[in-house]
Motif scaffolding. Structure first.
Motif, short mmCIF file in Angstrom:
data_model
loop_
_atom_site.label_atom_id
_atom_site.label_comp_id
_atom_site.label_asym_id
_atom_site.label_seq_id
_atom_site.Cartn_x
_atom_site.Cartn_y
_atom_site.Cartn_z
N ASP A 73 68.06 43.58 58.52
CA ASP A 73 68.91 43.70 57.34
C ASP A 73 70.30 44.16 57.77
O ASP A 73 70.55 45.34 57.97
CB ASP A 73 68.31 44.68 56.33
CG ASP A 73 69.06 44.70 55.01
OD1 ASP A 73 70.23 44.24 54.97
OD2 ASP A 73 68.49 45.19 54.02
N SER A 75 72.92 44.25 56.09
CA SER A 75 73.70 44.90 55.04
C SER A 75 73.55 46.42 55.08
O SER A 75 74.26 47.13 54.38
CB SER A 75 73.28 44.37 53.66
OG SER A 75 71.98 44.84 53.32
N THR A 77 73.94 50.22 56.17
CA THR A 77 74.94 51.04 56.85
C THR A 77 74.29 51.62 58.11
O THR A 77 73.05 51.66 58.20
CB THR A 77 75.41 52.20 55.96
OG1 THR A 77 74.30 53.10 55.75
CG2 THR A 77 75.95 51.72 54.62
N LYS A 81 70.28 52.45 58.50
CA LYS A 81 69.51 51.87 59.61
C LYS A 81 68.82 52.98 60.41
O LYS A 81 67.63 52.91 60.70
CB LYS A 81 70.43 51.05 60.50
CG LYS A 81 69.72 50.38 61.65
CD LYS A 81 70.68 49.48 62.41
CE LYS A 81 69.95 48.76 63.51
NZ LYS A 81 70.80 47.77 64.19
#
Length: 138
Positions: A73, A75, A77, A81
């Motif tokens: 993913d 997207s 931040t 993560k």
């Protein structure tokens, strides 16, 4: 067949009837995952694991989903993560506390530690995480 409301209602009814069965919660997690609702997915997986606390598979399943989310993913931040990576490591640690030889959990913890090392700015900490991952692999 695209009848998502009906599917969710059926799963929620199953949850109400057999809410102590981890399989019901895993099915609900799969449904939420198909919808792309990661938080609900993980909430359902967490409930399934809590209902079968001596089974390392439920915790490993959670760890594998956190690992995949952190890896795929874009997207997220950096903070999100890192949070998912740490949650994945915690889930795999729980699985390994129940079965220290659980190969799948060892493999995913290794991967998660390497992902965590990639988020580190401190070279010494990064080296420590990579050494821990190498130890698991070996």
């Amino acid at each position: 067949a695209g009848r998502y409301e009906e599917a969710e209602q059926a799963l929620l009814k199953a949850r109400d009837v057999a809410g102590k069965d981890p399989a019901v919660w895993n099915a609900l997690a799969g449904y939420y995952n198909r919808l792309g609702d990661f938080e609900k997915t993980m909430g359902a997986f967490t409930k399934a694991a809590e209902l079968d606390p001596n089974n390392p598979q439920g915790y490993h399943l959670m760890g594998s989903y956190y690992q995949e989310k952190a890896a795929k993913d874009f997207s997220l931040t950096p903070a999100q993560k890192r949070d998912y990576i740490l949650r994945g490591i915690a889930a795999e640690d729980k699985a390994l506390s129940l079965n220290p030889s659980y190969i799948e959990a060892l493999v995913y913890k290794n991967i998660l530690l390497r992902q965590q090392a990639n988020t580190e700015t401190d070279a010494a900490r990064q080296k420590q995480l990579l050494q821990e991952a190498d130890d698991l692999r070996n």
